[in-house]
Write a protein that holds these residues in place. Structure first.
Motif, PDB file in Angstrom:
ATOM      1  N   LEU A   1      27.340 -35.830 -46.644  1.00 21.63           N
ATOM      2  CA  LEU A   1      26.315 -35.196 -47.473  1.00 21.63           C
ATOM      3  C   LEU A   1      25.665 -34.024 -46.734  1.00 21.63           C
ATOM      4  CD1 LEU A   1      24.495 -38.299 -49.001  1.00 21.63           C
ATOM      5  CD2 LEU A   1      26.215 -36.843 -50.064  1.00 21.63           C
ATOM      6  N   PRO A   2      25.399 -32.918 -47.444  1.00 18.63           N
ATOM      7  CA  PRO A   2      24.758 -31.763 -46.815  1.00 18.63           C
ATOM      8  C   PRO A   2      23.249 -31.954 -46.724  1.00 18.63           C
ATOM      9  CG  PRO A   2      25.240 -31.276 -49.103  1.00 18.63           C
ATOM     10  CD  PRO A   2      25.795 -32.652 -48.839  1.00 18.63           C
ATOM     11  N   LYS A   3      22.828 -32.952 -45.970  1.00 20.68           N
ATOM     12  CA  LYS A   3      21.399 -33.256 -45.846  1.00 20.68           C
ATOM     13  C   LYS A   3      20.881 -32.828 -44.474  1.00 20.68           C
ATOM     14  CE  LYS A   3      20.084 -37.455 -44.844  1.00 20.68           C
ATOM     15  NZ  LYS A   3      19.802 -37.404 -43.388  1.00 20.68           N
ATOM     16  N   PRO A   4      19.595 -32.446 -44.394  1.00 14.81           N
ATOM     17  CA  PRO A   4      19.028 -32.149 -43.079  1.00 14.81           C
ATOM     18  C   PRO A   4      18.993 -33.414 -42.236  1.00 14.81           C
ATOM     19  CG  PRO A   4      17.303 -32.242 -44.740  1.00 14.81           C
ATOM     20  CD  PRO A   4      18.606 -32.310 -45.481  1.00 14.81           C
ATOM     21  N   CYS A   5      19.338 -33.296 -40.975  1.00 12.30           N
ATOM     22  CA  CYS A   5      19.392 -34.491 -40.143  1.00 12.30           C
ATOM     23  C   CYS A   5      18.780 -34.263 -38.773  1.00 12.30           C
ATOM     24  CB  CYS A   5      20.838 -34.976 -40.008  1.00 12.30           C
ATOM     25  SG  CYS A   5      21.954 -33.799 -39.193  1.00 12.30           S
TER      26      CYS A   5
ATOM     27  N   CYS B   1      25.212 -36.736 -37.212  1.00 15.15           N
ATOM     28  CA  CYS B   1      24.372 -35.547 -37.143  1.00 15.15           C
ATOM     29  C   CYS B   1      24.742 -34.806 -35.869  1.00 15.15           C
ATOM     30  CB  CYS B   1      22.893 -35.937 -37.139  1.00 15.15           C
ATOM     31  SG  CYS B   1      21.758 -34.529 -37.186  1.00 15.15           S
ATOM     32  N   SER B   2      25.380 -33.646 -36.006  1.00 18.09           N
ATOM     33  CA  SER B   2      25.924 -32.955 -34.841  1.00 18.09           C
ATOM     34  C   SER B   2      25.800 -31.453 -34.995  1.00 18.09           C
ATOM     35  CB  SER B   2      27.414 -33.302 -34.661  1.00 18.09           C
ATOM     36  OG  SER B   2      27.627 -34.693 -34.632  1.00 18.09           O
ATOM     37  N   CYS B   3      25.912 -30.771 -33.872  1.00 16.85           N
ATOM     38  CA  CYS B   3      26.009 -29.317 -33.883  1.00 16.85           C
ATOM     39  C   CYS B   3      27.423 -28.934 -34.275  1.00 16.85           C
ATOM     40  CB  CYS B   3      25.706 -28.742 -32.513  1.00 16.85           C
ATOM     41  SG  CYS B   3      24.008 -29.046 -31.940  1.00 16.85           S
ATOM     42  N   ALA B   4      27.615 -27.711 -34.704  1.00 18.72           N
ATOM     43  CA  ALA B   4      28.943 -27.245 -35.074  1.00 18.72           C
ATOM     44  C   ALA B   4      29.838 -27.248 -33.850  1.00 18.72           C
ATOM     45  CB  ALA B   4      28.866 -25.846 -35.669  1.00 18.72           C
TER      46      ALA B   4
ATOM     47  N   MET C   1      21.100 -28.819 -36.882  1.00 26.88           N
ATOM     48  CA  MET C   1      22.235 -29.728 -36.888  1.00 26.88           C
ATOM     49  C   MET C   1      22.514 -30.153 -38.325  1.00 26.88           C
ATOM     50  SD  MET C   1      20.981 -31.976 -33.604  1.00 26.88           S
ATOM     51  CE  MET C   1      22.447 -32.995 -33.479  1.00 26.88           C
ATOM     52  N   SER C   2      23.709 -30.645 -38.560  1.00 22.61           N
ATOM     53  CA  SER C   2      24.074 -31.064 -39.907  1.00 22.61           C
ATOM     54  C   SER C   2      25.009 -32.262 -39.829  1.00 22.61           C
ATOM     55  CB  SER C   2      24.744 -29.914 -40.668  1.00 22.61           C
ATOM     56  OG  SER C   2      25.910 -29.477 -39.984  1.00 22.61           O
ATOM     57  N   CYS C   3      25.189 -32.921 -40.953  1.00 21.25           N
ATOM     58  CA  CYS C   3      26.064 -34.087 -41.018  1.00 21.25           C
ATOM     59  C   CYS C   3      27.519 -33.618 -41.040  1.00 21.25           C
ATOM     60  CB  CYS C   3      25.760 -34.912 -42.269  1.00 21.25           C
ATOM     61  SG  CYS C   3      24.128 -35.705 -42.224  1.00 21.25           S
ATOM     62  N   ARG C   4      28.286 -34.106 -40.076  1.00 18.24           N
ATOM     63  CA  ARG C   4      29.686 -33.695 -39.940  1.00 18.24           C
ATOM     64  C   ARG C   4      30.570 -34.922 -39.729  1.00 18.24           C
ATOM     65  NH1 ARG C   4      30.178 -28.251 -38.986  1.00 18.24           N
ATOM     66  NH2 ARG C   4      28.219 -27.143 -38.654  1.00 18.24           N
ATOM     67  N   PRO C   5      31.847 -34.811 -40.124  1.00 21.85           N
ATOM     68  CA  PRO C   5      32.760 -35.948 -39.934  1.00 21.85           C
ATOM     69  C   PRO C   5      32.873 -36.329 -38.462  1.00 21.85           C
ATOM     70  CG  PRO C   5      33.731 -34.314 -41.407  1.00 21.85           C
ATOM     71  CD  PRO C   5      32.506 -33.680 -40.818  1.00 21.85           C
ATOM     72  N   SER C   6      32.815 -37.626 -38.194  1.00 17.36           N
ATOM     73  CA  SER C   6      32.932 -38.112 -36.820  1.00 17.36           C
ATOM     74  C   SER C   6      34.034 -39.151 -36.662  1.00 17.36           C
ATOM     75  CB  SER C   6      31.602 -38.719 -36.357  1.00 17.36           C
ATOM     76  OG  SER C   6      31.246 -39.818 -37.178  1.00 17.36           O
TER      77      SER C   6
END
Length: 206
Positions: free
Chosen positions: A148-152, A199-202, A158-163
């Protein structure tokens, strides 16, 4: 939320950011650009759901696959963290953290509240996303997940990214010689689906 707890969230998020899993730059999988000519499609005689499901055998997973367009393509996504708190949060040492008024988190209850606050800020659930792969794949519909493109993070950045991901076996229509259309068959392939978001940096490669 009081200014004290906002400031604390900023400190905690900055502390935990370095401990987070590095995001994947390979997910989600980009859509394939395929020729539109129907000559590359499997004939109706080769689209037998019973035979194709038998061919997939135990690899068929109804949680991620559907032979037909899912009626309910979306399902509720939890807005608050569920399950066990992430290990990096449980291991955070907060006794040395000072609040805006100079006091420290001395009680276990205050430290627990701080960790729950951080967890809520940085929570990144996986939302279901049913993707139509087209007639040249079976099953045609795959739930490959999305973050989801939610603030984290606080402050933002930072943004929610696949881990995390897993690979599901599906079938792909293939012809060694498309012109003659000889020896065409369904072949098994591995298709990655997202199973975790962080929640990670690009990433540096993105």
């Amino acid at each position: 939320m009081t200014p004290t707890w906002v400031a604390l969230a900023a400190v905690l998020l900055a502390t935990s950011a370095a401990r987070r899993v590095r995001p994947s730059s390979d997910l989600p999988v980009l859509d394939l650009i395929e020729p539109q000519d129907s000559m590359y499609d499997p004939p109706p005689s080769d689209i037998d759901p019973r035979a194709l499901r038998a061919r997939l055998g135990p690899h068929y997973d109804p949680r991620y696959m559907s032979e037909t367009r899912p009626i309910n393509r979306s399902s509720p996504v939890p807005s608050i963290p569920t399950g066990r708190m992430p290990r990096e949060l449980r291991r955070l040492k907060l006794r040395s953290i000072r609040l805006a008024d100079g006091t420290r988190l001395r009680s276990r209850r205050a430290r627990r509240r701080a960790k729950l606050l951080l967890w809520a800020f940085s929570y990144c659930p996986v939302a279901p996303r049913w993707k139509d792969l087209g007639i040249r794949f079976w099953p045609r519909w795959l739930n490959d997940g999305t973050c989801l493109p939610k603030p984290c993070s606080f402050p933002p950045g930072m943004s929610c990214r696949p881990s995390r991901s897993t690979r599901k076996t599906i079938l792909r229509w293939y012809c060694p010689n498309w012109t003659q259309k000889k020896n065409c068959r369904w072949i098994p392939i591995k298709y990655p689906v997202i199973t975790g978001c962080e929640c990670s940096c690009a990433s540096s490669s993105s």
